[in-house]
Design a protein around this motif. Structure first.
Motif, mmCIF file in Angstrom:
data_model
loop_
_atom_site.group_PDB
_atom_site.id
_atom_site.type_symbol
_atom_site.label_atom_id
_atom_site.label_comp_id
_atom_site.label_asym_id
_atom_site.label_seq_id
_atom_site.Cartn_x
_atom_site.Cartn_y
_atom_site.Cartn_z
ATOM 1 N N PHE A 31 0.855 -1.183 0.000
ATOM 2 C CA PHE A 31 0.000 0.000 0.000
ATOM 3 C C PHE A 31 0.893 1.235 0.000
ATOM 4 O O PHE A 31 1.782 1.372 0.830
ATOM 5 C CB PHE A 31 -0.927 0.041 1.216
ATOM 6 N N ASN A 32 0.636 2.157 -0.939
ATOM 7 C CA ASN A 32 1.398 3.398 -1.055
ATOM 8 C C ASN A 32 0.526 4.530 -0.519
ATOM 9 O O ASN A 32 -0.436 4.936 -1.169
ATOM 10 C CB ASN A 32 1.773 3.637 -2.518
ATOM 11 N N ALA A 33 0.864 5.036 0.655
ATOM 12 C CA ALA A 33 0.046 6.079 1.287
ATOM 13 C C ALA A 33 0.112 7.400 0.535
ATOM 14 O O ALA A 33 -0.802 8.213 0.645
ATOM 15 C CB ALA A 33 0.491 6.284 2.738
ATOM 16 N N SER A 34 1.143 7.631 -0.263
ATOM 17 C CA SER A 34 1.244 8.908 -0.981
ATOM 18 C C SER A 34 0.266 9.005 -2.148
ATOM 19 O O SER A 34 -0.137 10.103 -2.524
ATOM 20 C CB SER A 34 2.673 9.137 -1.473
ATOM 21 N N ASN A 35 -0.137 7.875 -2.733
ATOM 22 C CA ASN A 35 -1.114 7.928 -3.828
ATOM 23 C C ASN A 35 -2.376 7.110 -3.545
ATOM 24 O O ASN A 35 -3.266 7.027 -4.383
ATOM 25 C CB ASN A 35 -0.486 7.508 -5.161
ATOM 26 N N GLY A 36 -2.465 6.471 -2.367
ATOM 27 C CA GLY A 36 -3.658 5.729 -1.979
ATOM 28 C C GLY A 36 -3.851 4.422 -2.708
ATOM 29 O O GLY A 36 -4.947 3.881 -2.726
#
Length: 125
Positions: A31-36
């Motif tokens: 999961f990439n929190a910067s792009n959701g």
């Protein structure tokens, strides 16, 4: 598996999950929190869940979406209501390695709030 959550409220009209989440669990760092985006590490069947409280929608509708590679694959709708209401949205989907999933919400007016959003997912098999 991953779990992203937030302990605050957000006004609409439109949000993506990356606008408001803090890390919970991100096993495998998919999961990439910067792009959701959750990016599938392997081919398989995956389950995704979104939950929140919604309030102050005395006119209009609230829509929740799961998108795969930018295309809507599943959606849920909340009708007009001013009170706090628990919302849940689930999707089970076949993904190929490197497909990505996002969770989004919007409404057809400018009012309303989302409280305590939570987005999670995991590989079933």
């Amino acid at each position: 598996c991953f779990l992203e959550l937030n302990w605050s409220s957000h006004c609409l009209p439109k949000f993506h999950i990356d606008n408001c989440l803090n890390h919970g669990l991100n096993r495998g760092s998919n999961f990439n929190a910067s792009n959701g985006r959750f990016t599938a590490p392997v081919d398989g069947t995956y389950a995704f869940h979104f939950k929140c409280q919604a309030s102050n929608f005395s006119s209009g509708y609230l829509w929740f979406y799961f998108k795969v590679n930018g295309s809507t694959k599943s959606y849920a709708q909340k009708s007009q209501e001013a009170a706090h209401t628990a919302m849940t949205h689930h999707m089970i989907v076949e993904l190929t390695a490197n497909d990505y999933v996002t969770s989004e919400w919007t409404n057809n007016y400018v009012s309303g709030q989302i409280h305590y959003p939570n987005f999670s997912g995991y590989l079933i098999g």
